[in-house]
Design a protein around this motif. Structure first.
Motif, PDB file in Angstrom:
ATOM      1  N   GLY A 144      -6.575 -21.923 -10.942  1.00 26.34           N
ATOM      2  CA  GLY A 144      -5.758 -23.123 -10.825  1.00 26.34           C
ATOM      3  C   GLY A 144      -6.392 -24.319 -11.486  1.00 26.34           C
ATOM      4  N   TRP A 145      -5.646 -25.409 -11.467  1.00 22.16           N
ATOM      5  CA  TRP A 145      -6.105 -26.670 -12.024  1.00 22.16           C
ATOM      6  C   TRP A 145      -5.916 -27.777 -10.990  1.00 22.16           C
ATOM      7  CZ3 TRP A 145      -8.421 -26.989 -16.774  1.00 22.16           C
ATOM      8  CH2 TRP A 145      -8.262 -25.900 -17.632  1.00 22.16           C
ATOM      9  N   PHE A 146      -6.901 -28.642 -10.912  1.00 26.46           N
ATOM     10  CA  PHE A 146      -6.852 -29.855 -10.115  1.00 26.46           C
ATOM     11  C   PHE A 146      -7.205 -31.018 -11.043  1.00 26.46           C
ATOM     12  CE2 PHE A 146      -6.739 -28.327  -5.644  1.00 26.46           C
ATOM     13  CZ  PHE A 146      -6.854 -26.967  -5.883  1.00 26.46           C
ATOM     14  N   ARG A 147      -6.953 -32.227 -10.591  1.00 26.76           N
ATOM     15  CA  ARG A 147      -7.329 -33.394 -11.390  1.00 26.76           C
ATOM     16  C   ARG A 147      -7.749 -34.532 -10.480  1.00 26.76           C
ATOM     17  NH1 ARG A 147      -1.357 -35.136 -13.806  1.00 26.76           N
ATOM     18  NH2 ARG A 147      -0.488 -35.949 -11.837  1.00 26.76           N
ATOM     19  N   GLN A 148      -8.560 -35.416 -11.049  1.00 25.86           N
ATOM     20  CA  GLN A 148      -9.001 -36.580 -10.308  1.00 25.86           C
ATOM     21  C   GLN A 148      -8.989 -37.794 -11.219  1.00 25.86           C
ATOM     22  OE1 GLN A 148     -12.817 -36.230  -8.346  1.00 25.86           O
ATOM     23  NE2 GLN A 148     -12.288 -37.854  -6.914  1.00 25.86           N
ATOM     24  N   ALA A 149      -8.161 -38.756 -10.863  1.00 25.00           N
ATOM     25  CA  ALA A 149      -8.076 -40.008 -11.613  1.00 25.00           C
ATOM     26  C   ALA A 149      -9.085 -41.003 -11.045  1.00 25.00           C
ATOM     27  CB  ALA A 149      -6.664 -40.571 -11.513  1.00 25.00           C
ATOM     28  N   PRO A 150      -9.474 -41.986 -11.838  1.00 27.54           N
ATOM     29  CA  PRO A 150     -10.443 -42.987 -11.363  1.00 27.54           C
ATOM     30  C   PRO A 150      -9.969 -43.668 -10.079  1.00 27.54           C
ATOM     31  CG  PRO A 150     -10.121 -43.190 -13.717  1.00 27.54           C
ATOM     32  CD  PRO A 150      -9.101 -42.207 -13.232  1.00 27.54           C
ATOM     33  N   GLY A 151     -10.832 -43.685  -9.091  1.00 29.77           N
ATOM     34  CA  GLY A 151     -10.523 -44.346  -7.834  1.00 29.77           C
ATOM     35  C   GLY A 151      -9.581 -43.585  -6.927  1.00 29.77           C
ATOM     36  N   LYS A 152      -9.239 -42.363  -7.305  1.00 25.26           N
ATOM     37  CA  LYS A 152      -8.323 -41.565  -6.487  1.00 25.26           C
ATOM     38  C   LYS A 152      -8.973 -40.255  -6.069  1.00 25.26           C
ATOM     39  CE  LYS A 152      -4.030 -43.364  -8.471  1.00 25.26           C
ATOM     40  NZ  LYS A 152      -2.717 -43.000  -9.089  1.00 25.26           N
ATOM     41  N   GLU A 153      -8.384 -39.640  -5.059  1.00 32.09           N
ATOM     42  CA  GLU A 153      -8.878 -38.346  -4.603  1.00 32.09           C
ATOM     43  C   GLU A 153      -8.436 -37.249  -5.574  1.00 32.09           C
ATOM     44  OE1 GLU A 153      -9.004 -39.137   0.223  1.00 32.09           O
ATOM     45  OE2 GLU A 153      -7.682 -37.615  -0.628  1.00 32.09           O
ATOM     46  N   ARG A 154      -9.177 -36.168  -5.562  1.00 31.46           N
ATOM     47  CA  ARG A 154      -8.794 -35.031  -6.385  1.00 31.46           C
ATOM     48  C   ARG A 154      -7.479 -34.450  -5.867  1.00 31.46           C
ATOM     49  NH1 ARG A 154     -13.470 -30.941  -6.759  1.00 31.46           N
ATOM     50  NH2 ARG A 154     -12.950 -30.700  -4.553  1.00 31.46           N
ATOM     51  N   GLU A 155      -6.602 -34.069  -6.774  1.00 34.10           N
ATOM     52  CA  GLU A 155      -5.297 -33.548  -6.368  1.00 34.10           C
ATOM     53  C   GLU A 155      -4.982 -32.240  -7.094  1.00 34.10           C
ATOM     54  OE1 GLU A 155      -2.066 -36.155  -7.366  1.00 34.10           O
ATOM     55  OE2 GLU A 155      -2.486 -36.117  -9.505  1.00 34.10           O
ATOM     56  N   PHE A 156      -4.205 -31.445  -6.422  1.00 33.44           N
ATOM     57  CA  PHE A 156      -3.746 -30.157  -6.941  1.00 33.44           C
ATOM     58  C   PHE A 156      -2.777 -30.367  -8.086  1.00 33.44           C
ATOM     59  CE2 PHE A 156      -2.221 -25.878  -6.900  1.00 33.44           C
ATOM     60  CZ  PHE A 156      -0.835 -25.947  -6.974  1.00 33.44           C
ATOM     61  N   VAL A 157      -2.893 -29.523  -9.119  1.00 32.07           N
ATOM     62  CA  VAL A 157      -1.965 -29.573 -10.248  1.00 32.07           C
ATOM     63  C   VAL A 157      -1.135 -28.285 -10.332  1.00 32.07           C
ATOM     64  CG1 VAL A 157      -1.748 -29.736 -12.753  1.00 32.07           C
ATOM     65  CG2 VAL A 157      -3.453 -31.127 -11.546  1.00 32.07           C
ATOM     66  N   ALA A 158      -1.811 -27.140 -10.409  1.00 33.69           N
ATOM     67  CA  ALA A 158      -1.094 -25.876 -10.576  1.00 33.69           C
ATOM     68  C   ALA A 158      -2.007 -24.729 -10.174  1.00 33.69           C
ATOM     69  CB  ALA A 158      -0.640 -25.699 -12.015  1.00 33.69           C
ATOM     70  N   THR A 159      -1.380 -23.601  -9.816  1.00 37.15           N
ATOM     71  CA  THR A 159      -2.131 -22.414  -9.468  1.00 37.15           C
ATOM     72  C   THR A 159      -1.380 -21.168  -9.931  1.00 37.15           C
ATOM     73  OG1 THR A 159      -3.252 -21.263  -7.649  1.00 37.15           O
ATOM     74  CG2 THR A 159      -1.087 -22.166  -7.190  1.00 37.15           C
ATOM     75  N   ILE A 160      -2.113 -20.104 -10.193  1.00 41.18           N
ATOM     76  CA  ILE A 160      -1.519 -18.850 -10.639  1.00 41.18           C
ATOM     77  C   ILE A 160      -2.275 -17.694  -9.998  1.00 41.18           C
ATOM     78  CG2 ILE A 160      -2.943 -18.825 -12.733  1.00 41.18           C
ATOM     79  CD1 ILE A 160      -0.531 -17.528 -14.184  1.00 41.18           C
ATOM     80  N   SER A 161      -1.541 -16.717  -9.506  1.00 38.87           N
ATOM     81  CA  SER A 161      -2.174 -15.570  -8.869  1.00 38.87           C
ATOM     82  C   SER A 161      -2.849 -14.677  -9.903  1.00 38.87           C
ATOM     83  CB  SER A 161      -1.131 -14.768  -8.091  1.00 38.87           C
ATOM     84  OG  SER A 161      -0.160 -14.241  -8.989  1.00 38.87           O
ATOM     85  N   TRP A 162      -3.605 -13.699  -9.428  1.00 41.15           N
ATOM     86  CA  TRP A 162      -4.373 -12.868 -10.345  1.00 41.15           C
ATOM     87  C   TRP A 162      -3.462 -12.099 -11.297  1.00 41.15           C
ATOM     88  CZ3 TRP A 162      -3.689  -7.603 -10.543  1.00 41.15           C
ATOM     89  CH2 TRP A 162      -3.029  -7.009  -9.457  1.00 41.15           C
ATOM     90  N   SER A 163      -2.272 -11.757 -10.841  1.00 41.88           N
ATOM     91  CA  SER A 163      -1.339 -10.994 -11.677  1.00 41.88           C
ATOM     92  C   SER A 163      -0.429 -11.897 -12.497  1.00 41.88           C
ATOM     93  CB  SER A 163      -0.480 -10.100 -10.799  1.00 41.88           C
ATOM     94  OG  SER A 163       0.390 -10.895  -9.997  1.00 41.88           O
ATOM     95  N   GLY A 164      -0.430 -13.185 -12.164  1.00 44.29           N
ATOM     96  CA  GLY A 164       0.508 -14.106 -12.802  1.00 44.29           C
ATOM     97  C   GLY A 164       1.876 -14.113 -12.152  1.00 44.29           C
TER      98      GLY A 164
END
Length: 122
Positions: free
Chosen positions: A35-55
């Motif tokens: 998966g992917w997460f992101r963190q902007a300046p001054g903000k908490e890290r947030e979830f972006v996307a996830t994919i299972s092992w098989s897709g």
């Protein structure tokens, strides 16, 4: 142990596109959720996307649905994040993450990459 290295960050204009890649090494990549997460300046890290092992299972944050696409190539031990119609609010450090179990927006994956900066100018 799983090692994750992200590539593809950089500068884009609003409305533009970027493609992030994350190459994994160590344990059997094909059996790990990614998966992917992101963190902007001054903000908490947030979830972006996830994919299972098989897709077969994919989930996105509401803020990126319809604009971002997550995919994986188990043969290359790589997960991708295609980002289109970028907005200035997408500016953040993007982190690749992995876990042996599927995770979503409330999950805390075990393995993390070092992050790659994405900056979107208006």
């Amino acid at each position: 142990q799983v090692q994750l290295v992200e590539f593809g960050g950089g500068l884009a204009q609003a409305g533009g596109s970027l493609r992030l890649s994350c190459v994994a090494s160590g344990r059997t990549f094909s059996r790990y959720a990614m998966g992917w997460f992101r963190q902007a300046p001054g903000k908490e890290r947030e979830f972006v996307a996830t994919i299972s092992w098989s897709g077969g299972i994919i989930d996105y944050a509401d803020s990126v649905k319809g604009r971002f696409t997550i995919s994986r190539d188990n043969g290359k031990s790589t997960v991708y994040l295609e980002m289109n119609s970028l907005k200035p609010e997408d500016t953040a450090v993007y982190y690749c993450a992995s876990d042996s179990r599927m995770f979503g927006s409330s999950g805390l994956p075990e393995y993390w990459g070092q992050g790659t900066q994405v900056t979107v100018s208006s």
